[in-house]
Design a protein around this motif. Structure first.
Motif: not given
Length: 166
Positions: A89-115
Motif C-alpha cells: 500500500l502506498v500512502r502519502g505523508v505530508r507532515q507529522i500529523s499525517d504520519f501519526e494517523y497513517e502509522f496507526r492505519m499501517a499497524l492495523t492493516n498489518r494486523r489484518l494482513a501481515p503479507d
C-alpha cells in the motif's frame, strides 16, 4: 517478479500532491492501482464515478500513466489488496500529523494482513501543504485553484459549488 501496489484514498478531489505521490510510486512499482475508497457513510463532493473520471483525465499524456490503473472499492482495503494480489500500500505523508494517523492505519492493516506492507512517500516539499479539505475550502470561496489541482478538477469543483450554493 512484477510488483503491484495500491495507492488508496478518497481523492475527493485529486490534487497535485496526490499526482506527485503517484508518479513517484510508478518509479518503485511495476503497476499502481489508484484505489478510490467509496464509503457511503462519508459525505463527498464527487461520486466514485466522478472521482474516477477526474483521475483518469489527470493521467492523459503522462508518460508513466501506462503503469497506472484506477478502480473503486468498498470495504476493507486489505481485502481489496488480497483480491488484487497487491503486496504493498502506498500512502502519502505530508507532515507529522499525517504520519501519526497513517502509522496507526499501517499497524492495523498489518494486523489484518501481515503479507501486505505499507510504504510512505513524501510529496515534493512545495506540495506538502495541499490537502483535499483545503482545496474544497478554496473552491467554496471561489479562490484560485491553479496551484492545487489540474484545471479540469478546478472546473468540476467550481461547477459543484455553483450548483450547490448554500
Amino acid at each position: 517478479m512484477k510488483t503491484l501496489a495500491l495507492y488508496p484514498g478518497s481523492f475527493d478531489p485529486i490534487t497535485y500532491g496526490h499526482l506527485d505521490i503517484l508518479e513517484r510510486a510508478t518509479e518503485l512499482f511495476d503497476t499502481i492501482i489508484v484505489t478510490i475508497a467509496v464509503n457511503n457513510r462519508k459525505s463527498t463532493v464527487f461520486s466514485g464515478d466522478q472521482r474516477e473520471a477526474l483521475i483518469r483525465k489527470c493521467l492523459e499524456g503522462k508518460e508513466w500513466a501506462g503503469h497506472v490503473q484506477v478502480e473503486q472499492f468498498t470495504g476493507l482495503l486489505v481485502d481489496f489488496a488480497r483480491e488484487k494480489g497487491a503486496q504493498t500500500l502506498v500512502r502519502g505523508v505530508r507532515q507529522i500529523s499525517d504520519f501519526e494517523y497513517e502509522f496507526r492505519m499501517a499497524l492495523t492493516n498489518r494486523r489484518l494482513a501481515p503479507d501486505v506492507d505499507t510504504v510512505f512517500l513524501m510529496p515534493n516539499e512545495q506540495l506538502t501543504f495541499i490537502s483535499a479539505s483545503l482545496v474544497k475550502e478554496v473552491a467554496y470561496w471561489d479562490g484560485d485553484l491553479s496551484s492545487f489541482v489540474p484545471e479540469h478538477v478546478a472546473k468540476a469543483l467550481r461547477d459543484y459549488y455553483k450548483d450547490n450554493e448554500q
